[in-house]
Scaffold this motif. Structure first.
Motif, PDB file in Angstrom:
ATOM      1  N   LEU A 277       1.551   1.896  -3.620  1.00 33.65           N
ATOM      2  CA  LEU A 277       0.331   2.255  -4.347  1.00 33.65           C
ATOM      3  C   LEU A 277      -0.124   3.657  -3.972  1.00 33.65           C
ATOM      4  CD1 LEU A 277      -1.721  -1.077  -4.104  1.00 33.65           C
ATOM      5  CD2 LEU A 277      -0.005  -0.392  -5.809  1.00 33.65           C
ATOM      6  N   ASP A 278      -0.018   3.998  -2.676  1.00 29.01           N
ATOM      7  CA  ASP A 278      -0.389   5.348  -2.232  1.00 29.01           C
ATOM      8  C   ASP A 278       0.514   6.398  -2.870  1.00 29.01           C
ATOM      9  OD1 ASP A 278      -2.417   4.371  -0.624  1.00 29.01           O
ATOM     10  OD2 ASP A 278      -1.287   4.546   1.246  1.00 29.01           O
ATOM     11  N   ALA A 279       1.820   6.128  -2.856  1.00 29.33           N
ATOM     12  CA  ALA A 279       2.772   7.115  -3.373  1.00 29.33           C
ATOM     13  C   ALA A 279       2.600   7.311  -4.873  1.00 29.33           C
ATOM     14  CB  ALA A 279       4.198   6.676  -3.050  1.00 29.33           C
TER      15      ALA A 279
ATOM     16  N   HIS B 125      -7.198   2.253  -7.205  1.00 27.97           N
ATOM     17  CA  HIS B 125      -6.598   2.618  -5.930  1.00 27.97           C
ATOM     18  C   HIS B 125      -6.719   4.120  -5.761  1.00 27.97           C
ATOM     19  CE1 HIS B 125      -4.133   1.909  -2.393  1.00 27.97           C
ATOM     20  NE2 HIS B 125      -3.504   3.043  -2.683  1.00 27.97           N
ATOM     21  N   ASP B 126      -7.142   4.561  -4.575  1.00 29.16           N
ATOM     22  CA  ASP B 126      -7.337   5.976  -4.272  1.00 29.16           C
ATOM     23  C   ASP B 126      -6.330   6.442  -3.232  1.00 29.16           C
ATOM     24  OD1 ASP B 126      -9.755   6.459  -5.878  1.00 29.16           O
ATOM     25  OD2 ASP B 126     -10.702   5.064  -4.489  1.00 29.16           O
ATOM     26  N   SER B 127      -5.733   7.593  -3.470  1.00 30.01           N
ATOM     27  CA  SER B 127      -4.812   8.180  -2.508  1.00 30.01           C
ATOM     28  C   SER B 127      -4.588   9.642  -2.867  1.00 30.01           C
ATOM     29  CB  SER B 127      -3.466   7.437  -2.518  1.00 30.01           C
ATOM     30  OG  SER B 127      -2.561   8.012  -1.597  1.00 30.01           O
ATOM     31  N   GLY B 128      -4.551  10.499  -1.859  1.00 29.08           N
ATOM     32  CA  GLY B 128      -4.262  11.908  -2.083  1.00 29.08           C
ATOM     33  C   GLY B 128      -5.262  12.597  -2.984  1.00 29.08           C
TER      34      GLY B 128
ATOM     35  N   THR C   9      -0.040   6.624  -6.757  1.00 28.38           N
ATOM     36  CA  THR C   9      -1.336   7.234  -7.051  1.00 28.38           C
ATOM     37  C   THR C   9      -1.322   8.712  -6.703  1.00 28.38           C
ATOM     38  OG1 THR C   9      -2.494   5.150  -6.681  1.00 28.38           O
ATOM     39  CG2 THR C   9      -3.810   7.156  -6.544  1.00 28.38           C
ATOM     40  N   GLY C  10      -0.758   9.042  -5.538  1.00 26.66           N
ATOM     41  CA  GLY C  10      -0.691  10.443  -5.146  1.00 26.66           C
ATOM     42  C   GLY C  10       0.120  11.288  -6.103  1.00 26.66           C
TER      43      GLY C  10
ATOM     44  N   ARG D 275      -7.017   8.895  -8.199  1.00 29.32           N
ATOM     45  CA  ARG D 275      -7.343   7.479  -8.422  1.00 29.32           C
ATOM     46  C   ARG D 275      -6.494   6.936  -9.560  1.00 29.32           C
ATOM     47  NH1 ARG D 275     -13.413   5.272  -8.676  1.00 29.32           N
ATOM     48  NH2 ARG D 275     -12.975   5.381  -6.430  1.00 29.32           N
TER      49      ARG D 275
ATOM     50  N   LEU E  67       0.814  -1.217   0.000  1.00 30.37           N
ATOM     51  CA  LEU E  67       0.000   0.000   0.000  1.00 30.37           C
ATOM     52  C   LEU E  67       0.847   1.267   0.000  1.00 30.37           C
ATOM     53  CD1 LEU E  67      -2.852  -1.039   2.465  1.00 30.37           C
ATOM     54  CD2 LEU E  67      -2.901  -0.991  -0.045  1.00 30.37           C
ATOM     55  N   LYS E  68       2.010   1.236   0.635  1.00 35.35           N
ATOM     56  CA  LYS E  68       2.842   2.450   0.672  1.00 35.35           C
ATOM     57  C   LYS E  68       3.240   2.870  -0.738  1.00 35.35           C
ATOM     58  CE  LYS E  68       7.292   0.082   1.270  1.00 35.35           C
ATOM     59  NZ  LYS E  68       8.544   0.028   2.053  1.00 35.35           N
TER      60      LYS E  68
END
Length: 302
Positions: A215-217, A261-264, A219-220, A267, A212-213
């Motif tokens: 995928l978050d980065a 995936h959604d972050s910041g 995506t953000g 998507r 997830l770290k």
């Protein structure tokens, strides 16, 4: 008369044996999964992406090699390889020969831990209890990963290990960024972090394990599409339910295939390959055939 409990135990053992036997067979039922996603700029020509991952190849696996050799018939515009290609040094030469028909097709790759180190036995109970494997003794033997890297480069593919690259594919300028394997803590996203390329028609992140770290980065930072492998699709699944474990911290619902995936506030599309192989110490799959994926990228509606 046989005691009812004894009959039940016998029936359960027979059922378990049948499932295990099928799992050994299913591990060799290589499949092409076809997926479509609207990810390109309006008016773009479609792009056919062949996603290959987790072959865990041993040199004697001739049926798997034949399957890989035939992938050129899919006529991909782009190959993305997300690692864990081999189980031994002896597998490198036959793998490169099997992939040679794809020479000249634009491609990118990152490695997983089993490109660097030979597999070692790990108790399946660790996966069931912890949901992922954990490193420990014995220390795995090193593999000549440089030879594999150089062989992929000779096919014309770009190493994305903590690197960025840009390729023109079927008329679309695609900006890539990739990381090393997060499952063994080799990743360093800071080396490729930053805003998406505004001049690219598509921004793509590539990594082995979909933690997830990362995928978050990605995506953000504005990646349109992220590719990963590692999970084996859960390897042993429950028919009608799906995977029980993922071998990382992604949720089982996204253990393979296309999701988001959604972050910041952004998507990304996410594609996780179920992979073509297994560890030689766990050579089975259940309700989860080994696979490569041909993704057809289409333009978004205007």
């Amino acid at each position: 008369m046989t005691h009812p409990i004894a009959r039940a135990v016998t029936a359960l053992a027979a059922f378990g044996g049948a499932c295990f036997g099928w799992g050994l067979i299913e591990a060799h039922l290589y499949t092409v999964r076809r997926v479509e996603v609207e990810a390109l700029e309006p008016g773009s020509d479609p792009v056919r992406v062949l996603h290959i991952s987790d072959l865990h190849l041993s040199a004697h696996q001739t049926r798997k090699l034949d399957f890989v050799r035939a992938l050129t018939r899919l006529k991909p515009d782009l190959v993305i390889n997300t690692g864990d290609n081999i189980s031994s040094a002896a597998a490198i030469a036959p793998l490169l020969e099997a992939m040679s028909p794809l020479r000249g097709v634009p491609g990118v790759f990152v490695f997983g831990s089993n490109d660097y180190h030979a597999p070692v036995f790990k108790s399946p109970l660790r996966y069931l209890i912890h949901g992922r494997s954990h490193s420990g003794r014995p220390k795995p033997a090193d593999l000549p990963w440089e030879s594999l890297r150089d062989g992929f480069a000779a096919l014309g593919w770009v190493d994305l290990t903590e690197r960025r690259a840009t390729l023109n594919v079927a008329g679309t300028r695609i900006a890539f960024r990739g990381t090393d394997d997060a499952h063994h803590g080799r990743d360093d996203y800071s080396q490729v972090a930053g805003p998406a390329d505004p001049d690219a028609g598509l921004n793509v992140g590539v990594t082995h394990a979909p933690y997830l770290k990362l995928l978050d980065a990605m995506t953000g930072d504005g990646m349109d599409l992220i590719f990963a492998g590692h999970t084996h699709g859960g390897q042993v699944c429950v028919p009608g339910y799906g995977a029980l474990i993922t071998n990382c911290d992604i949720d089982p619902a996204r253990v393979k295939g296309l999701s988001t995936h959604d972050s910041g506030g952004r998507r990304s599309h996410l594609h996780v390959s179920g992979g073509l192989g297994t560890s030689p110490f766990a050579p089975y799959r259940f309700a989860n055939r080994p696979e490569v994926t041909l993704l057809t990228l289409w333009p978004r509606p205007a």
